[in-house]
Write a protein that holds these residues in place. Structure first.
Motif, PDB file in Angstrom:
ATOM      1  N   ASP A  73      28.182  17.532  18.534  1.00 14.44           N
ATOM      2  CA  ASP A  73      29.469  16.847  18.418  1.00 14.44           C
ATOM      3  C   ASP A  73      30.400  17.107  19.591  1.00 14.44           C
ATOM      4  O   ASP A  73      31.120  16.224  20.018  1.00 14.44           O
ATOM      5  N   ASP A  74      30.382  18.339  20.097  1.00 11.83           N
ATOM      6  CA  ASP A  74      31.360  18.704  21.128  1.00 11.83           C
ATOM      7  C   ASP A  74      30.874  18.446  22.551  1.00 11.83           C
ATOM      8  O   ASP A  74      31.582  18.761  23.503  1.00 11.83           O
ATOM      9  N   LEU A  75      29.680  17.914  22.692  1.00  8.96           N
ATOM     10  CA  LEU A  75      29.152  17.737  24.048  1.00  8.96           C
ATOM     11  C   LEU A  75      29.624  16.426  24.660  1.00  8.96           C
ATOM     12  O   LEU A  75      29.694  15.398  23.984  1.00  8.96           O
ATOM     13  N   ASP A  89      27.892  21.903  34.796  1.00  9.64           N
ATOM     14  CA  ASP A  89      29.058  21.052  34.549  1.00  9.64           C
ATOM     15  C   ASP A  89      28.677  19.574  34.469  1.00  9.64           C
ATOM     16  O   ASP A  89      29.229  18.835  33.668  1.00  9.64           O
ATOM     17  N   ASP A  90      27.787  19.165  35.353  1.00 11.19           N
ATOM     18  CA  ASP A  90      27.322  17.778  35.332  1.00 11.19           C
ATOM     19  C   ASP A  90      25.816  17.765  35.496  1.00 11.19           C
ATOM     20  O   ASP A  90      25.308  18.260  36.497  1.00 11.19           O
ATOM     21  N   TYR A  91      25.132  17.245  34.498  1.00 13.02           N
ATOM     22  CA  TYR A  91      23.676  17.192  34.547  1.00 13.02           C
ATOM     23  C   TYR A  91      23.290  15.725  34.636  1.00 13.02           C
ATOM     24  O   TYR A  91      23.679  14.922  33.773  1.00 13.02           O
ATOM     25  N   ILE A  92      22.565  15.367  35.676  1.00  7.41           N
ATOM     26  CA  ILE A  92      22.323  13.948  35.940  1.00  7.41           C
ATOM     27  C   ILE A  92      20.838  13.640  35.857  1.00  7.41           C
ATOM     28  O   ILE A  92      20.017  14.294  36.508  1.00  7.41           O
ATOM     29  N   GLY A  93      20.508  12.657  35.051  1.00  4.07           N
ATOM     30  CA  GLY A  93      19.103  12.263  34.952  1.00  4.07           C
ATOM     31  C   GLY A  93      18.926  11.094  33.995  1.00  4.07           C
ATOM     32  O   GLY A  93      19.882  10.630  33.384  1.00  4.07           O
ATOM     33  N   GLY A  94      17.692  10.643  33.875  1.00  2.00           N
ATOM     34  CA  GLY A  94      17.403   9.485  33.030  1.00  2.00           C
ATOM     35  C   GLY A  94      17.373   9.859  31.557  1.00  2.00           C
ATOM     36  O   GLY A  94      17.364  11.033  31.183  1.00  2.00           O
ATOM     37  N   ILE A 124      22.184   9.324  23.622  1.00  2.00           N
ATOM     38  CA  ILE A 124      21.326  10.505  23.633  1.00  2.00           C
ATOM     39  C   ILE A 124      21.628  11.372  22.418  1.00  2.00           C
ATOM     40  O   ILE A 124      20.718  11.876  21.756  1.00  2.00           O
ATOM     41  N   LYS A 125      22.892  11.509  22.113  1.00  2.00           N
ATOM     42  CA  LYS A 125      23.255  12.317  20.951  1.00  2.00           C
ATOM     43  C   LYS A 125      22.647  11.716  19.693  1.00  2.00           C
ATOM     44  O   LYS A 125      22.106  12.437  18.850  1.00  2.00           O
ATOM     45  N   SER A 126      22.721  10.402  19.550  1.00  2.00           N
ATOM     46  CA  SER A 126      22.201   9.819  18.317  1.00  2.00           C
ATOM     47  C   SER A 126      20.675   9.887  18.286  1.00  2.00           C
ATOM     48  O   SER A 126      20.086  10.031  17.222  1.00  2.00           O
ATOM     49  N   PHE A 175      24.298  22.341  29.008  1.00  2.00           N
ATOM     50  CA  PHE A 175      24.785  21.236  29.843  1.00  2.00           C
ATOM     51  C   PHE A 175      26.059  20.648  29.232  1.00  2.00           C
ATOM     52  O   PHE A 175      25.999  19.894  28.270  1.00  2.00           O
ATOM     53  N   SER A 176      27.190  20.998  29.815  1.00  2.00           N
ATOM     54  CA  SER A 176      28.467  20.548  29.241  1.00  2.00           C
ATOM     55  C   SER A 176      28.567  19.034  29.264  1.00  2.00           C
ATOM     56  O   SER A 176      28.992  18.426  28.294  1.00  2.00           O
ATOM     57  N   ALA A 177      28.225  18.446  30.406  1.00  2.00           N
ATOM     58  CA  ALA A 177      28.284  16.982  30.508  1.00  2.00           C
ATOM     59  C   ALA A 177      26.927  16.476  30.965  1.00  2.00           C
ATOM     60  O   ALA A 177      26.286  17.083  31.825  1.00  2.00           O
ATOM     61  N   LEU A 178      26.517  15.408  30.354  1.00  2.00           N
ATOM     62  CA  LEU A 178      25.243  14.792  30.725  1.00  2.00           C
ATOM     63  C   LEU A 178      25.509  13.376  31.189  1.00  2.00           C
ATOM     64  O   LEU A 178      26.267  12.641  30.566  1.00  2.00           O
TER      65      LEU A 178
END
Length: 825
Positions: free
Chosen positions: A207-209, A535-540, A215-217, A570-573
């Motif tokens: 919830d807090d990410l 802080d920022d995780y970037i990928g498909g 992706i969350k769902s 990973f705080s932000a994806l």
RNA sequence: GGGCGAGUGGCGGAAUUGGUAUACGCGCACGACUCAAAAUCGUGUUCCUUAACGGAUUGAGGGUUCAAUUCCCUCCUUGCCCACCA
């Protein structure tokens, strides 16, 4: 004038940046940290194409921008090099996986470097390096000691092509996620990680990410938590009972039969002699069906009667027990109570085999006497008032649900139960190219952990590493590896010969970047604390229920062990959109439609043009078709920038045309509003419009130049310098070259991000839209901040407005300062 | 079947809080330069219609509003993910 030639300037700056180490992160900095990470790539045989490059370009722009904003940035790169693709590539090309990996990483690294990505290469890691997988094994033992790694024999997914087992997450529509072949079930003893113990925490902490909702769902769906009840049905004439799982215990008065899975352990016990032959036959045919066939039968229901009956604990009704393969052994209890009036699958089954379909239990329209029958559209989600349910009649179904469970609990026939779709993570692989599982099997002591000081358990270099298909890793044929002594009793023992899934490596690699050369522990706690979480995780999005779930699980285990102080890695994806081939298809080597950066660079476009193109093509998180023509546009923009700066530099030595005057207000406004626009756009990740704003700036400066021939050198110096800085995160090479040509000795990539002054943003005049009944009729120019009366009288004096208003009365006037005035007539 | 997202010129797309729809780029057309071409520079380019005016337009239809790409409802198309999970 020097020509813009990326082939010369790009390699030059890449080498200079590398030798000066300007992108290396320092562990002791007073600046705030920012950890920007892209998924570390799989160095397969196929080279990187422009689709992969987009991912790294996004990360690189973010990293460069953060540095210019004063952050201490960690932007590392490494290689996820264990696993099937590397091994299959090696087998195909008849070289050892180790050599294959060396070749492929060399190529990948060259591709990344020629794109000018600002990685700290001093922190480069490789998951197949014993100095790395030593700690992957160390984490395996941590899980083992915490009781989170265990061995179990059961039916598992088996890929006959890759000759290994697969985790549930790695089977897509009954096919292997790597090779696409149909998978089978095979009974094998395997190692598992107990990710199910963490199901609730993995679910709640989502919830807090700051992650994409999609992706969350997907993770929520994969964890698949559902609350309901387990209800016990006694069997007539038997000393046993069958437990079912249901999310709707309130529909228990609608049960007309029970169904058990063909694999259910009690099935043979309860089947009567008269029905034994048919049941046996049914078990055999459903076993023979592969799971993909079971799914492709377009849900046509099959099944047979067992001959036995069960007793409904709520009303003592006697109901028949059937077996059918629409009930899955792996979920819940492997048995269900069938409620045809409220479940379309049960309804279909009842319809086909002539079983009773009534009664309706939940009234969909809240009338108890004559409810609309939902029989033709049964649904499990319907709520309403209870009917045909004895003493529960008239209650809301949600209330009845609770009451029925607690009543059943009193007679020890039911209890609340939470069920999950997620299964434990199958970690062992019967393949050579992976980190060996650090376990020794001793006849006396069983499975024993290798002593920590004996790590790593080295993967031996062997001749024949092709999988045998017998269900054992090729390591089983290496006596020197297998035969060892028990760490506990010292007696003869055998090493575990399975290797770990490659996802074990990627479950913690992001932590290793904080402390990549530590030989005494996986990472220093202080350094992990300093740099993590990412802080920022970037990928498909393709890792949604694999890597991204596994890494969260390991992080939580480490948190519980006290190794780290954060629970989420990973705080932000950020999920980048895929780059498709110009024809709209996915790029793949087999289709022959890949576009590689190497070729584009060879054609003279340069890495900077490719980087601009990757981002300008559309929103970074949406898919886009690669455009061959678009490359020309990106190159032209950079070349126009180049030419403008050259002309300005030449104007310094040639005397400026004294007869022309620079409109300094217009210049300053143009530059400052561009700074604002580009800054805001990068912050909101709107890279495409950030580039568009810079194109507008350059176009605007061209028009200025045509008028004033660089008359006011000071303002032009500021404008040009700012334009070069704004461009630096996107096109670092050309920016660096122009920066130095302008006489700077520092690096533009280490310069400070320009700031704008709001005072300069205010334009001299604003255009006001004049509307009549909301329709645009005219535009007028006024001073910013003009009041309504002023604007109104100007607007009313417009010829168009006069004509249209005529002698009609204006009912209402809407005025939005500096934007529009609307007359309602 | 379930979940999430998206539909705007010839094309990729822009419009940040409901306030001048089509920014920026590609393509195309015309012009300049050139013996010529390429490159470059400049101008134009949503559609229909006109001498000028005008009208229509953000997948379709409806609603709220002075004003809707933006908010609400119905429908269509499409992408991705999950899929007999009781």
């Amino acid at each position: 004038m020097k020509r813009y030639n990326p082939k010369v300037i790009e390699p030059k700056w890449q080498q200079t940046w590398e030798s000066e180490g300007i992108y290396n992160s320092t562990d002791d900095s007073t600046k705030p940290k920012k950890y920007i990470l892209e998924y570390f790539p799989y160095p397969s045989g196929a080279a990187m194409h422009v689709g992969h490059v987009r991912n790294y370009t996004i990360g690189d722009v973010m990293a460069r921008y953060a540095r210019m904003q004063g952050y201490n940035v960690l932007h590392p790169m490494g290689w996820d090099a264990f696993g099937l693709p590397a091994e299959n590539y090696a087998i195909k090309n008849k070289i050892s996986p180790k050599i294959a990996i060396e070749q492929n990483t060399t190529r990948f690294k060259h591709q990344l470097q020629q794109m000018g990505f600002s990685y700290d290469w001093t922190r480069e890691i490789n998951s197949t390096d014993p100095r790395f997988y030593r700690w992957t094994q160390w984490f395996f033992l941590l899980l083992f000691k915490k009781g989170l790694a265990y061995q179990k024999e059961s039916l598992q997914w088996w890929c006959p092509f890759d000759k290994t087992v697969l985790a549930n997450e790695q089977v897509e529509n009954g096919r292997c996620w790597r090779c696409g072949n149909t998978v089978e079930k095979k009974a094998l003893k395997q190692w598992f990680f107990k990710i199910t113990d963490y199901a609730d925490r993995l679910l709640e902490d989502l919830d807090d990410l700051d992650w994409p909702e999609a992706i969350k769902s997907m993770q929520r769906n994969w964890i698949g938590r559902s609350t309901g009840a387990e209800i016990k049905f006694a069997i007539v004439d038997h000393d046993t009972s069958i437990n079912v799982f249901t999310t709707r215990p309130d529909t228990i008065f609608g049960v007309t039969f029970l169904v058990v899975a063909p694999e259910h352990p009690l099935l043979k016990t309860i089947t009567t002699k008269a029905h034994a032959v048919r049941v046996d036959e049914y078990i055999k045919t459903s076993q023979a069906k592969s799971d993909i066939e079971r799914q492709e039968t377009t849900r046509k229901k099959t099944g047979v009667f067992t001959g036995s009956y069960a007793i409904n604990p709520i009303n003592n009704e006697i109901i028949p027990i059937w077996t059918a393969d629409y009930v899955l052994m792996g979920y819940g209890t492997g048995a269900i109570m069938a409620v045809p009036s409220h479940d379309d699958r049960d309804y279909e089954f009842a319809e086909k085999f002539g079983l009773p379909k009534r009664p309706v239990i939940v009234s969909p329209d809240d009338t108890i006497e004559n409810p609309t029958s939902p029989q033709n559209t049964p649904t499990l989600s319907s709520e309403g008032l209870m009917i045909n349910s004895g003493k529960y009649n008239g209650l809301a179904s949600a209330v009845a649900r609770d009451n029925i469970v607690s009543d059943l609990e009193k007679q020890k026939a039911g209890k609340l139960r939470v069920n999950y779709k997620i299964r434990d993570w199958l970690i062992s692989r019967q393949r050579y190219w992976g980190a060996p599982i650090p376990i020794v099997h001793c006849e006396k002591d069983g499975a024993v952990a290798v002593n920590e000081d004996q790590l790593p358990v080295l993967l031996p270099e062997i001749e024949n590493y092709e999988p045998s298909g017998e269900g054992r890793s090729p390591l089983a044929k290496v006596p020197d590896f297998v035969n060892t002594s028990c760490p506990l009793c010292g007696g003869p023992a055998q090493r575990e010969t399975d290797t770990m899934d490659g996802f074990a490596c990627s479950s913690w690699y992001f932590l290793r970047f904080a402390d990549p050369h530590n030989d005494s522990k996986p990472f220093d706690e202080r350094l992990a604390e300093q740099w993590l979480p990412v802080d920022d995780y970037i990928g498909g999005a393709e890792h949604a229920v694999m890597h991204l779930l596994y890494a969260r699980f390991w992080t939580k285990v480490m948190f519980d062990e006290g190794l780290i102080k954060f629970e989420e890695p990973f705080s932000a994806l950020r999920n980048q959109g895929m780059i498709l081939a110009p024809d709209g298809q996915k790029m793949s080597k087999s289709k022959g439609n890949t576009i590689e950066p190497d070729n584009l660079i060879g054609q003279g476009y340069g890495a900077d043009s490719i980087r601009i193109m990757e981002l300008f093509i559309g929103p970074w998180n949406q898919a886009a078709n690669w455009s061959v023509d678009g490359m020309g546009g990106a190159f032209r923009f950079l070349q126009r920038t180049w030419v403008l700066v050259q002309e300005f530099i030449e104007s310094k030595t040639n005397k400026p045309d004294a007869g022309r005057i620079t409109d300094s207000q217009v210049m300053l406004r143009t530059v400052h509003s561009t700074i604002k626009k580009v800054t805001d756009d990068i912050e909101s990740l709107s890279f495409n419009t950030a580039i568009a704003a810079q194109m507008e700036l350059i176009n605007g400066l061209y028009k200025q130049k045509a008028k004033d021939r660089f008359s006011d050198q000071q303002i032009w110096e500021y404008a040009i310098t700012t334009a070069v800085k704004l461009l630096a995160p996107f096109a670092p090479h050309i920016s660096e070259e122009l920066w130095h040509m302008l006489g700077n000795n520092s690096f533009v990539n280490q310069s400070e991000w320009p700031k704008y002054d709001p005072a300069y943003l205010l334009p001299e005049k604003v255009t006001i839209a004049v509307q009549i009944n909301g329709k645009l009729r005219d535009v007028i120019e006024v001073k910013p901040g003009s009041v309504q009366s002023e604007v109104e009288s100007m607007a009313l004096s417009s010829d168009v407005v006069k004509k249209l208003v005529g002698d009609q009365k204006i009912k209402k006037t809407i005025f939005i300062p500096d934007k529009l005035i609307n007359f309602v007539i």
